[in-house]
Motif scaffolding. Structure first.
Motif, PDB file in Angstrom:
ATOM      1  N   VAL A  23       0.853  -1.010   0.456  1.00 34.10           N
ATOM      2  CA  VAL A  23      -0.271  -0.246  -0.114  1.00 34.10           C
ATOM      3  C   VAL A  23       0.923   1.297   0.042  1.00 34.10           C
ATOM      4  CG1 VAL A  23      -1.227   1.325   0.973  1.00 34.10           C
ATOM      5  CG2 VAL A  23      -2.343  -0.856   1.414  1.00 34.10           C
ATOM      6  N   ILE A  24       0.625   2.180  -1.026  1.00 31.17           N
ATOM      7  CA  ILE A  24       1.262   2.763  -1.286  1.00 31.17           C
ATOM      8  C   ILE A  24       0.069   4.760  -0.640  1.00 31.17           C
ATOM      9  CG2 ILE A  24       3.061   5.041  -2.766  1.00 31.17           C
ATOM     10  CD1 ILE A  24       4.078   2.467  -2.306  1.00 31.17           C
ATOM     11  N   GLY A  25       0.462   5.513   0.135  1.00 32.22           N
ATOM     12  CA  GLY A  25      -0.182   5.943   0.585  1.00 32.22           C
ATOM     13  C   GLY A  25       0.417   7.403   0.725  1.00 32.22           C
ATOM     14  N   ILE A  26      -0.308   8.616  -0.348  1.00 32.84           N
ATOM     15  CA  ILE A  26      -0.056   9.924  -0.308  1.00 32.84           C
ATOM     16  C   ILE A  26      -0.814  10.906   0.619  1.00 32.84           C
ATOM     17  CG2 ILE A  26       0.513  11.521  -2.589  1.00 32.84           C
ATOM     18  CD1 ILE A  26       0.352   9.272  -4.175  1.00 32.84           C
ATOM     19  N   PRO A  27      -0.634  11.485   1.639  1.00 31.80           N
ATOM     20  CA  PRO A  27      -1.786  12.430   2.331  1.00 31.80           C
ATOM     21  C   PRO A  27      -1.863  13.131   1.562  1.00 31.80           C
ATOM     22  CG  PRO A  27       0.648  11.969   3.108  1.00 31.80           C
ATOM     23  CD  PRO A  27       0.732  10.890   2.141  1.00 31.80           C
ATOM     24  N   SER A  28      -2.462  14.667   1.186  1.00 29.68           N
ATOM     25  CA  SER A  28      -3.162  15.977   0.475  1.00 29.68           C
ATOM     26  C   SER A  28      -3.638  16.811   1.501  1.00 29.68           C
ATOM     27  CB  SER A  28      -3.679  15.498  -0.629  1.00 29.68           C
ATOM     28  OG  SER A  28      -4.296  14.558  -1.102  1.00 29.68           O
ATOM     29  N   TYR A  29      -3.028  17.861   0.844  1.00 31.99           N
ATOM     30  CA  TYR A  29      -4.254  19.309   1.316  1.00 31.99           C
ATOM     31  C   TYR A  29      -4.287  19.857   0.118  1.00 31.99           C
ATOM     32  CZ  TYR A  29      -6.642  23.003   2.876  1.00 31.99           C
ATOM     33  OH  TYR A  29      -7.711  23.775   3.400  1.00 31.99           O
ATOM     34  N   ASN A  30      -4.991  20.559  -0.857  1.00 29.80           N
ATOM     35  CA  ASN A  30      -5.371  21.002  -2.080  1.00 29.80           C
ATOM     36  C   ASN A  30      -3.613  21.219  -2.932  1.00 29.80           C
ATOM     37  OD1 ASN A  30      -7.632  22.422  -1.369  1.00 29.80           O
ATOM     38  ND2 ASN A  30      -6.392  24.357  -0.190  1.00 29.80           N
ATOM     39  N   ASN A  31      -3.159  19.973  -3.552  1.00 23.54           N
ATOM     40  CA  ASN A  31      -1.850  20.071  -4.012  1.00 23.54           C
ATOM     41  C   ASN A  31      -2.162  19.785  -5.451  1.00 23.54           C
ATOM     42  OD1 ASN A  31      -1.238  18.324  -0.498  1.00 23.54           O
ATOM     43  ND2 ASN A  31       0.078  19.945  -1.794  1.00 23.54           N
ATOM     44  N   GLU A  32      -2.818  19.724  -6.133  1.00 23.23           N
ATOM     45  CA  GLU A  32      -3.422  20.347  -7.325  1.00 23.23           C
ATOM     46  C   GLU A  32      -3.006  19.915  -8.171  1.00 23.23           C
ATOM     47  OE1 GLU A  32      -6.575  21.668 -10.557  1.00 23.23           O
ATOM     48  OE2 GLU A  32      -6.535  22.572  -8.794  1.00 23.23           O
ATOM     49  N   ARG A  33      -1.848  20.921  -8.494  1.00 21.46           N
ATOM     50  CA  ARG A  33      -0.491  20.678  -8.861  1.00 21.46           C
ATOM     51  C   ARG A  33       0.413  20.477  -9.238  1.00 21.46           C
ATOM     52  NH1 ARG A  33       4.270  23.407  -8.828  1.00 21.46           N
ATOM     53  NH2 ARG A  33       4.271  24.278  -6.541  1.00 21.46           N
ATOM     54  N   THR A  34       0.373  19.348  -8.037  1.00 23.91           N
ATOM     55  CA  THR A  34       2.046  18.074  -7.608  1.00 23.91           C
ATOM     56  C   THR A  34       1.579  16.990  -8.195  1.00 23.91           C
ATOM     57  OG1 THR A  34       2.180  18.621  -5.512  1.00 23.91           O
ATOM     58  CG2 THR A  34       3.440  20.051  -6.922  1.00 23.91           C
ATOM     59  N   ILE A  35      -0.296  16.453  -7.260  1.00 25.56           N
ATOM     60  CA  ILE A  35      -0.393  15.705  -6.953  1.00 25.56           C
ATOM     61  C   ILE A  35      -0.007  13.647  -7.778  1.00 25.56           C
ATOM     62  CG2 ILE A  35      -2.415  16.184  -6.701  1.00 25.56           C
ATOM     63  CD1 ILE A  35      -2.563  13.569  -4.486  1.00 25.56           C
ATOM     64  N   ALA A  36      -0.424  14.852  -8.839  1.00 27.32           N
ATOM     65  CA  ALA A  36      -0.822  13.912 -10.403  1.00 27.32           C
ATOM     66  C   ALA A  36       0.979  12.945 -10.764  1.00 27.32           C
ATOM     67  CB  ALA A  36      -1.387  14.293 -11.370  1.00 27.32           C
ATOM     68  N   HIS A  37       2.073  14.543 -10.529  1.00 28.96           N
ATOM     69  CA  HIS A  37       3.724  13.360 -11.086  1.00 28.96           C
ATOM     70  C   HIS A  37       3.610  12.528  -9.839  1.00 28.96           C
ATOM     71  CE1 HIS A  37       7.422  13.287 -11.659  1.00 28.96           C
ATOM     72  NE2 HIS A  37       7.507  13.860 -10.583  1.00 28.96           N
ATOM     73  N   VAL A  38       3.242  12.511  -8.657  1.00 28.14           N
ATOM     74  CA  VAL A  38       3.475  11.825  -7.459  1.00 28.14           C
ATOM     75  C   VAL A  38       2.800  10.617  -7.654  1.00 28.14           C
ATOM     76  CG1 VAL A  38       3.323  11.200  -4.598  1.00 28.14           C
ATOM     77  CG2 VAL A  38       3.699  13.887  -6.196  1.00 28.14           C
ATOM     78  N   VAL A  39       1.656  10.431  -7.948  1.00 29.46           N
ATOM     79  CA  VAL A  39       0.497   9.245  -8.404  1.00 29.46           C
ATOM     80  C   VAL A  39       1.246   8.511  -9.327  1.00 29.46           C
ATOM     81  CG1 VAL A  39      -1.416   8.350  -8.654  1.00 29.46           C
ATOM     82  CG2 VAL A  39      -1.475  10.532  -7.404  1.00 29.46           C
ATOM     83  N   ARG A  40       1.431   9.066 -10.270  1.00 29.59           N
ATOM     84  CA  ARG A  40       2.664   8.501 -12.032  1.00 29.59           C
ATOM     85  C   ARG A  40       3.089   8.338 -11.206  1.00 29.59           C
ATOM     86  NH1 ARG A  40       0.570  13.298 -14.365  1.00 29.59           N
ATOM     87  NH2 ARG A  40       2.560  14.157 -14.505  1.00 29.59           N
ATOM     88  N   ALA A  41       4.058   8.414 -10.992  1.00 28.73           N
ATOM     89  CA  ALA A  41       5.713   7.740 -10.666  1.00 28.73           C
ATOM     90  C   ALA A  41       5.298   6.947  -9.170  1.00 28.73           C
ATOM     91  CB  ALA A  41       6.415   9.018  -9.312  1.00 28.73           C
ATOM     92  N   ALA A  42       4.799   6.762  -8.707  1.00 32.30           N
ATOM     93  CA  ALA A  42       4.202   5.525  -7.437  1.00 32.30           C
ATOM     94  C   ALA A  42       3.824   4.868  -8.483  1.00 32.30           C
ATOM     95  CB  ALA A  42       3.237   6.143  -6.584  1.00 32.30           C
ATOM     96  N   TYR A  43       2.620   4.529  -9.594  1.00 31.77           N
ATOM     97  CA  TYR A  43       1.813   3.789 -10.190  1.00 31.77           C
ATOM     98  C   TYR A  43       2.770   3.150 -10.695  1.00 31.77           C
ATOM     99  CZ  TYR A  43      -2.034   1.293 -13.016  1.00 31.77           C
ATOM    100  OH  TYR A  43      -2.511   0.950 -13.062  1.00 31.77           O
ATOM    101  N   ALA A  44       4.032   3.787 -11.115  1.00 33.08           N
ATOM    102  CA  ALA A  44       5.049   3.106 -12.638  1.00 33.08           C
ATOM    103  C   ALA A  44       6.190   2.406 -11.338  1.00 33.08           C
ATOM    104  CB  ALA A  44       6.247   4.295 -13.292  1.00 33.08           C
ATOM    105  N   GLY A  45       6.188   2.778 -10.083  1.00 31.59           N
ATOM    106  CA  GLY A  45       7.169   2.125  -9.866  1.00 31.59           C
ATOM    107  C   GLY A  45       6.418   0.897  -9.280  1.00 31.59           C
ATOM    108  N   LEU A  46       5.342   0.612  -8.918  1.00 28.82           N
ATOM    109  CA  LEU A  46       4.704  -0.452  -8.583  1.00 28.82           C
ATOM    110  C   LEU A  46       5.075  -1.254  -9.622  1.00 28.82           C
ATOM    111  CD1 LEU A  46       1.721   1.077  -6.489  1.00 28.82           C
ATOM    112  CD2 LEU A  46       3.570  -0.503  -5.582  1.00 28.82           C
ATOM    113  N   ALA A  47       4.623  -1.180 -10.994  1.00 29.16           N
ATOM    114  CA  ALA A  47       4.676  -1.435 -11.824  1.00 29.16           C
ATOM    115  C   ALA A  47       6.468  -2.511 -12.242  1.00 29.16           C
ATOM    116  CB  ALA A  47       3.643  -1.341 -13.354  1.00 29.16           C
TER     117      ALA A  47
END
Length: 439
Positions: A23-47
């Motif tokens: 399980v990869i957790g990403i806490p957030s609060y108003n991070n629209e500008r950066t969070i998509a990049h973090v999610v893509r990196a996490a998803y790609a790292g798992l794959a």
């Protein structure tokens, strides 16, 4: 273990997913500008690194008013055939939930840990949502030591600008290292890997509705892992590029909560740190290399003015914490500031300031708010002094200066013991006899 009460939306998702290895957790609060990049990196790292394992990427959101949650769900991994080479792209679930409870990062982590426990995850990792430098390799470096090397806690090891992380460099790292005897360089780094055993221990603890669930959760997690004997390592993640702030800007709330959490933990783990001397190195995974870093501008004059005002207005509060000798030395520095002299808060003086505040925090629970607020101008004086002395230094030289501060904390640990149970300058205390639960 405390009962796991997942929010309804998360409970329904867990029933569908049933089981996950990671399980990869990403806490957030108003991070629209950066969070998509973090999610893509996490998803790609798992794959890329764990295609044979089932995984969940969960965003635990603190009520963002922008499009943070939408950015999480819509994030895609571009050019996966180039990124992953011959590795098949495994599917990782992506979830985004609002968390409930005390506002702050701790409540977000609790939801991630509850989900990891419910899904029977063997490893859990958390990463900040404002990262611009995260790569898929970070996921491997945070998770692999847990899955395949038997570690319970993986702390990050970054290269950061010499004026980024000043709370860590001037207080949290040297104090934590001197207390518990492990050289964990980034104890409040924001990115961690955690074993199922340690996740269970975190969930057992009754901290989630307290102030530690705001700014103090990172140091709490690190301290529990070290003090209770879990296996700890570090992973070199390269640069940490995020929304860094000028240390002269208003970091007072974070300073109060983080340092207050360290001081509170000192009381809980007194029998652990009392007998420990020195510090031993902690294994570092990953390839060490030099990286480019974003510049950080520091307003030294602003910090010096804050210290001067403190000398004029906070003498009575400082006298509650500091010995007469320490207070006299600080007032002399304040007079020098008013005459235009550059600030120089040496390692020995700064160590005594921190140790004396830690002891006062223990002795005077009613005055803790005033004490912690009064620490801010002293912290700013130390940072200003550090900036003045290291302006022309490169990263290696600056790290040597931080190492020297850590050694000062270790060498003066007998002074901490001598002050711990008495008034400033009082007689040495009696050795504590309480026991601490270890795993």
């Amino acid at each position: 273990m405390a009962s796991l009460v997942l929010p309804e939306e998360a409970r329904r998702a867990a029933e569908v997913i049933k089981q996950a290895d990671i399980v990869i957790g990403i806490p957030s609060y108003n991070n629209e500008r950066t969070i998509a990049h973090v999610v893509r990196a996490a998803y790609a790292g798992l794959a890329k690194y764990f295609p044979q394992l089932t995984a969940v990427v969960v965003n635990s959101d603190g009520g963002s008013t922008d499009a943070t949650r939408e950015a999480v769900i819509s994030a895609r991994v571009e050019d996966s055939h180039l990124l992953l080479l011959d590795t098949p792209l495994g599917g990782a679930h992506r979830l985004s939930f609002p968390y409930h409870g005390v506002p702050g990062k701790g409540s977000a982590f609790r939801l991630v840990f509850q989900l990891a426990s419910t899904l029977g995850a063997k490893a859990c990792a958390v990463v900040d949502s404002d990262l611009r430098s995260i790569t898929p390799e970070w996921i491997d470096l945070l998770v692999r030591p847990v899955l395949f090397a038997g570690y319970d806690f993986v702390a990050p090891y970054y290269q950061r600008h010499k004026y980024d992380g000043t709370i860590t460099n001037s207080i949290v790292y040297p104090l934590t290292r001197s207390l518990y005897g492990l050289s964990v360089r980034q104890p409040i780094g924001g990115e961690f890997g955690i074993s199922a055993r340690l996740v269970s221990r975190y969930l057992e603890r009754d901290v989630w509705d307290t102030d530690v669930a705001r700014y103090g959760i990172d140091i709490w997690m690190t301290t529990v892992a070290i003090a209770e004997g879990f296996r700890v390592c570090q992973s070199f993640l390269g640069a940490k590029l995020h929304d860094a702030k000028d240390p002269s800007s208003d970091l007072s709330a974070m300073l109060h909560q983080v340092v207050g959490s360290v001081f509170t933990l000192m009381q809980e783990y007194e029998p652990v740190w009392w007998e420990r001397e020195g510090a031993r190195p902690v294994e570092v995974f990953g390839f060490r290399f030099d990286v480019g870093l974003d510049p950080i501008n520091v307003d030294v004059a602003r910090m010096a003015r804050a210290f001067e005002r403190g000398c004029e207005e906070l003498g009575e509060v400082w006298a509650l914490a500091l010995t007469p000798d320490t207070l006299a030395r600080l007032r002399a520095l304040g007079r020098g500031c008013r005459l235009g002299q550059p600030l120089h808060v040496d390692n020995e003086l700064w160590t005594r300031v921190v140790y004396e505040f830690a002891c006062a925090y223990r002795r005077q629970p009613i005055s803790r708010g005033h004490l912690m607020r009064s620490l801010t101008p002293l912290y700013l004086a130390r940072v200003a002094s550090f900036v003045i002395e290291t302006q022309q230094m490169g990263p290696a030289e600056v790290e040597t200066e931080i190492e020297n501060l850590c050694l000062a904390f270790e060498q003066q640990k007998p002074y901490l013991r001598a002050q711990w149970n008495g008034k400033p300058g009082g007689a040495p205390p009696v050795r504590p006899e309480r026991e601490v639960v270890t795993p």
